[in-house]
Design a protein around this motif. Structure first.
Motif, PDB file in Angstrom:
ATOM      1  N   GLU A 117       4.877  -3.747   7.767  1.00  0.00           N
ATOM      2  CA  GLU A 117       4.087  -2.576   7.948  1.00  0.00           C
ATOM      3  C   GLU A 117       3.425  -2.317   6.714  1.00  0.00           C
ATOM      4  O   GLU A 117       3.870  -2.532   5.491  1.00  0.00           O
ATOM      5  CB  GLU A 117       4.844  -1.385   8.243  1.00  0.00           C
ATOM      6  N   ILE A 118       2.167  -1.857   6.682  1.00  0.00           N
ATOM      7  CA  ILE A 118       1.260  -1.296   5.685  1.00  0.00           C
ATOM      8  C   ILE A 118       1.362   0.170   5.828  1.00  0.00           C
ATOM      9  O   ILE A 118       0.841   0.764   6.810  1.00  0.00           O
ATOM     10  CB  ILE A 118       0.092  -1.807   5.754  1.00  0.00           C
ATOM     11  N   VAL A 119       1.794   0.888   4.729  1.00  0.00           N
ATOM     12  CA  VAL A 119       2.212   2.358   4.987  1.00  0.00           C
ATOM     13  C   VAL A 119       0.714   3.086   4.932  1.00  0.00           C
ATOM     14  O   VAL A 119      -0.033   2.837   4.218  1.00  0.00           O
ATOM     15  CB  VAL A 119       2.994   2.819   3.762  1.00  0.00           C
ATOM     16  N   ALA A 144       9.461  -5.730   6.158  1.00  0.00           N
ATOM     17  CA  ALA A 144       8.617  -5.757   4.939  1.00  0.00           C
ATOM     18  C   ALA A 144       7.829  -4.698   4.727  1.00  0.00           C
ATOM     19  O   ALA A 144       7.014  -4.620   5.934  1.00  0.00           O
ATOM     20  CB  ALA A 144       8.165  -7.104   4.771  1.00  0.00           C
ATOM     21  N   ILE A 145       7.867  -3.634   3.866  1.00  0.00           N
ATOM     22  CA  ILE A 145       6.847  -2.717   3.737  1.00  0.00           C
ATOM     23  C   ILE A 145       5.960  -3.042   2.700  1.00  0.00           C
ATOM     24  O   ILE A 145       6.560  -3.052   1.438  1.00  0.00           O
ATOM     25  CB  ILE A 145       7.901  -1.225   3.543  1.00  0.00           C
ATOM     26  N   GLY A 153       6.665  -1.934  -2.679  1.00  0.00           N
ATOM     27  CA  GLY A 153       7.092  -2.156  -1.451  1.00  0.00           C
ATOM     28  C   GLY A 153       8.610  -2.572  -1.393  1.00  0.00           C
ATOM     29  O   GLY A 153       9.226  -2.556  -2.376  1.00  0.00           O
ATOM     30  N   ALA A 154       9.055  -2.916  -0.232  1.00  0.00           N
ATOM     31  CA  ALA A 154      10.434  -3.276  -0.151  1.00  0.00           C
ATOM     32  C   ALA A 154      10.723  -4.436   1.184  1.00  0.00           C
ATOM     33  O   ALA A 154       9.846  -4.366   2.068  1.00  0.00           O
ATOM     34  CB  ALA A 154      11.406  -2.240   0.118  1.00  0.00           C
ATOM     35  N   VAL A 155      11.726  -5.161   0.852  1.00  0.00           N
ATOM     36  CA  VAL A 155      11.763  -5.867   2.009  1.00  0.00           C
ATOM     37  C   VAL A 155      13.372  -5.848   2.515  1.00  0.00           C
ATOM     38  O   VAL A 155      14.140  -5.730   1.448  1.00  0.00           O
ATOM     39  CB  VAL A 155      11.743  -7.606   1.610  1.00  0.00           C
ATOM     40  N   LEU A 156      13.519  -5.500   3.635  1.00  0.00           N
ATOM     41  CA  LEU A 156      14.887  -4.930   4.375  1.00  0.00           C
ATOM     42  C   LEU A 156      15.493  -6.069   4.990  1.00  0.00           C
ATOM     43  O   LEU A 156      14.609  -6.623   6.087  1.00  0.00           O
ATOM     44  CB  LEU A 156      14.955  -3.787   5.049  1.00  0.00           C
ATOM     45  N   THR A 157      16.863  -6.516   4.925  1.00  0.00           N
ATOM     46  CA  THR A 157      17.376  -7.796   5.711  1.00  0.00           C
ATOM     47  C   THR A 157      18.892  -7.222   5.855  1.00  0.00           C
ATOM     48  O   THR A 157      19.230  -6.144   5.597  1.00  0.00           O
ATOM     49  CB  THR A 157      17.162  -8.976   5.140  1.00  0.00           C
ATOM     50  N   ASP A 158      19.477  -8.423   6.746  1.00  0.00           N
ATOM     51  CA  ASP A 158      20.891  -8.260   6.892  1.00  0.00           C
ATOM     52  C   ASP A 158      21.377  -7.160   7.727  1.00  0.00           C
ATOM     53  O   ASP A 158      22.008  -6.337   7.213  1.00  0.00           O
ATOM     54  CB  ASP A 158      21.712  -8.133   5.754  1.00  0.00           C
ATOM     55  N   ILE A 159      20.881  -7.073   8.937  1.00  0.00           N
ATOM     56  CA  ILE A 159      21.483  -5.998   9.711  1.00  0.00           C
ATOM     57  C   ILE A 159      22.870  -6.105   9.853  1.00  0.00           C
ATOM     58  O   ILE A 159      23.601  -7.079  10.031  1.00  0.00           O
ATOM     59  CB  ILE A 159      20.965  -6.422  11.328  1.00  0.00           C
ATOM     60  N   HIS A 160      23.635  -4.728   9.666  1.00  0.00           N
ATOM     61  CA  HIS A 160      25.041  -4.528   9.875  1.00  0.00           C
ATOM     62  C   HIS A 160      25.296  -3.461  10.543  1.00  0.00           C
ATOM     63  O   HIS A 160      24.573  -2.418  10.680  1.00  0.00           O
ATOM     64  CB  HIS A 160      25.751  -4.604   8.331  1.00  0.00           C
ATOM     65  N   THR A 170      20.624  -5.094   2.938  1.00  0.00           N
ATOM     66  CA  THR A 170      19.917  -5.516   1.614  1.00  0.00           C
ATOM     67  C   THR A 170      18.472  -5.036   1.568  1.00  0.00           C
ATOM     68  O   THR A 170      17.611  -4.936   2.685  1.00  0.00           O
ATOM     69  CB  THR A 170      19.765  -7.069   1.688  1.00  0.00           C
ATOM     70  N   ARG A 171      18.068  -4.418   0.388  1.00  0.00           N
ATOM     71  CA  ARG A 171      16.903  -4.102   0.195  1.00  0.00           C
ATOM     72  C   ARG A 171      16.190  -4.581  -1.122  1.00  0.00           C
ATOM     73  O   ARG A 171      16.939  -4.381  -2.048  1.00  0.00           O
ATOM     74  CB  ARG A 171      16.588  -2.793   0.046  1.00  0.00           C
ATOM     75  N   LYS A 172      15.136  -5.055  -1.044  1.00  0.00           N
ATOM     76  CA  LYS A 172      14.653  -5.692  -2.443  1.00  0.00           C
ATOM     77  C   LYS A 172      13.254  -5.007  -2.598  1.00  0.00           C
ATOM     78  O   LYS A 172      12.250  -5.428  -1.772  1.00  0.00           O
ATOM     79  CB  LYS A 172      14.513  -7.467  -2.153  1.00  0.00           C
ATOM     80  N   ASP A 173      13.198  -4.210  -3.738  1.00  0.00           N
ATOM     81  CA  ASP A 173      12.067  -3.505  -4.025  1.00  0.00           C
ATOM     82  C   ASP A 173      11.182  -4.589  -4.840  1.00  0.00           C
ATOM     83  O   ASP A 173      11.478  -5.342  -5.452  1.00  0.00           O
ATOM     84  CB  ASP A 173      12.378  -2.301  -4.766  1.00  0.00           C
ATOM     85  N   PHE A 174       9.681  -4.453  -4.661  1.00  0.00           N
ATOM     86  CA  PHE A 174       8.867  -5.144  -5.603  1.00  0.00           C
ATOM     87  C   PHE A 174       7.489  -4.174  -5.796  1.00  0.00           C
ATOM     88  O   PHE A 174       7.404  -2.969  -5.291  1.00  0.00           O
ATOM     89  CB  PHE A 174       8.272  -6.288  -4.726  1.00  0.00           C
ATOM     90  N   VAL A 175       6.928  -4.534  -6.666  1.00  0.00           N
ATOM     91  CA  VAL A 175       5.808  -4.086  -7.174  1.00  0.00           C
ATOM     92  C   VAL A 175       4.469  -5.114  -6.805  1.00  0.00           C
ATOM     93  O   VAL A 175       4.587  -6.161  -6.879  1.00  0.00           O
ATOM     94  CB  VAL A 175       5.678  -3.365  -8.627  1.00  0.00           C
ATOM     95  N   TYR A 176       3.351  -4.485  -6.830  1.00  0.00           N
ATOM     96  CA  TYR A 176       2.064  -5.560  -6.399  1.00  0.00           C
ATOM     97  C   TYR A 176       1.925  -6.379  -7.805  1.00  0.00           C
ATOM     98  O   TYR A 176       1.967  -5.704  -8.616  1.00  0.00           O
ATOM     99  CB  TYR A 176       0.904  -4.552  -6.036  1.00  0.00           C
ATOM    100  N   GLY A 177       1.759  -7.552  -7.381  1.00  0.00           N
ATOM    101  CA  GLY A 177       1.762  -8.456  -8.606  1.00  0.00           C
ATOM    102  C   GLY A 177       2.659  -9.675  -8.447  1.00  0.00           C
ATOM    103  O   GLY A 177       2.638 -10.534  -8.958  1.00  0.00           O
ATOM    104  N   GLU A 178       3.829  -8.951  -7.879  1.00  0.00           N
ATOM    105  CA  GLU A 178       4.979  -9.966  -8.160  1.00  0.00           C
ATOM    106  C   GLU A 178       5.073 -10.762  -6.674  1.00  0.00           C
ATOM    107  O   GLU A 178       4.298 -10.115  -5.732  1.00  0.00           O
ATOM    108  CB  GLU A 178       6.376  -9.004  -7.867  1.00  0.00           C
ATOM    109  N   ASP A 179       5.782 -11.952  -6.565  1.00  0.00           N
ATOM    110  CA  ASP A 179       5.707 -12.593  -5.436  1.00  0.00           C
ATOM    111  C   ASP A 179       6.954 -11.926  -4.553  1.00  0.00           C
ATOM    112  O   ASP A 179       7.778 -11.304  -5.126  1.00  0.00           O
ATOM    113  CB  ASP A 179       6.269 -14.144  -5.682  1.00  0.00           C
TER     114      ASP A 179
END
Length: 200
Positions: A117-119, A144-145, A153-160, A170-179
């Motif tokens: 999703e693009i916010v 992925a947001i 943004g963030a990538v969310l995984t591992d449904i429990h 699990t949530r992995k945050d990122f900033v534009y410019g990162e892979d």
């Protein structure tokens, strides 16, 4: 008078059907994108459109460059739907096997490899709150947001399971410019457009 559980389920099903019929009747005739959540119908105006659509285009192209040919980054219809949960959504990008797109009707969200999703500037809570709740509930394994307002943004995984229903663990945050890694594939996030400051 107390309603029996079956009556309540039937009423909820009829309400969902009425909302779904309304959403289908407006498709392409009104601006924005209508979706159905536990709270009812959500209208996302997707404004401003250019930055939103350019982000979706660049992400789709980058994903399809690294994914196997039989996996696609789809940016269109139909919706994903789980009628018993009364949820119908249309992710900006659906990572899905081409074979799972065959047939009629809505996509089964459990066939999606990921939703992206693009916010939107008009309704950020739809992506950051409602879909964070809805997507694990309907079985989308990776969410992925990308947020052009902040360049993050963030990538969310591992449904429990949780007391409030299925949630991402699990949530992995990122900033534009990162892979960023979505499912099994890593893409660059440089050169993604940002929304201009409010008032410009």
């Amino acid at each position: 008078m107390t309603m029996a559980p079956d009556d309540a389920r039937q009423d909820a099903s009829l309400l969902y059907r009425a909302m779904r019929d309304f959403v289908e009747s407006t498709d392409g005739t009104l601006p924005g994108k209508f979706e159905i959540t536990k709270e009812g119908i959500v209208l996302d105006m997707m404004s401003p459109v250019r930055q939103h659509e350019l982000t979706a285009l660049r992400l789709r192209k980058r994903l399809e460059k690294v994914m196997p040919e039989e996996i696609v980054a789809h940016t269109g219809e139909p919706d994903v739907e789980v009628a018993p949960e009364r949820i119908m959504r249309r992710p900006d990008i659906m990572v899905i096997a081409e074979v799972d797109m065959e047939g009629d009707g809505s996509f089964d969200p459990r066939t999606l490899i990921a939703a992206v999703e693009i916010v939107s500037r008009s309704n950020p809570d739809n992506d950051w709150v409602s879909k964070v709740r809805d997507y694990p509930l309907i079985g989308i394994p990776v969410y992925a947001i990308f947020d052009p307002r902040t360049g993050t943004g963030a990538v969310l995984t591992d449904i429990h399971p949780t007391p409030d229903g299925p949630r991402y663990a699990t949530r992995k945050d990122f900033v534009y410019g990162e892979d960023v890694t979505i499912g099994d594939w890593t893409i660059a996030t440089d050169d993604l457009p940002r929304y201009p400051p409010a008032g410009e």
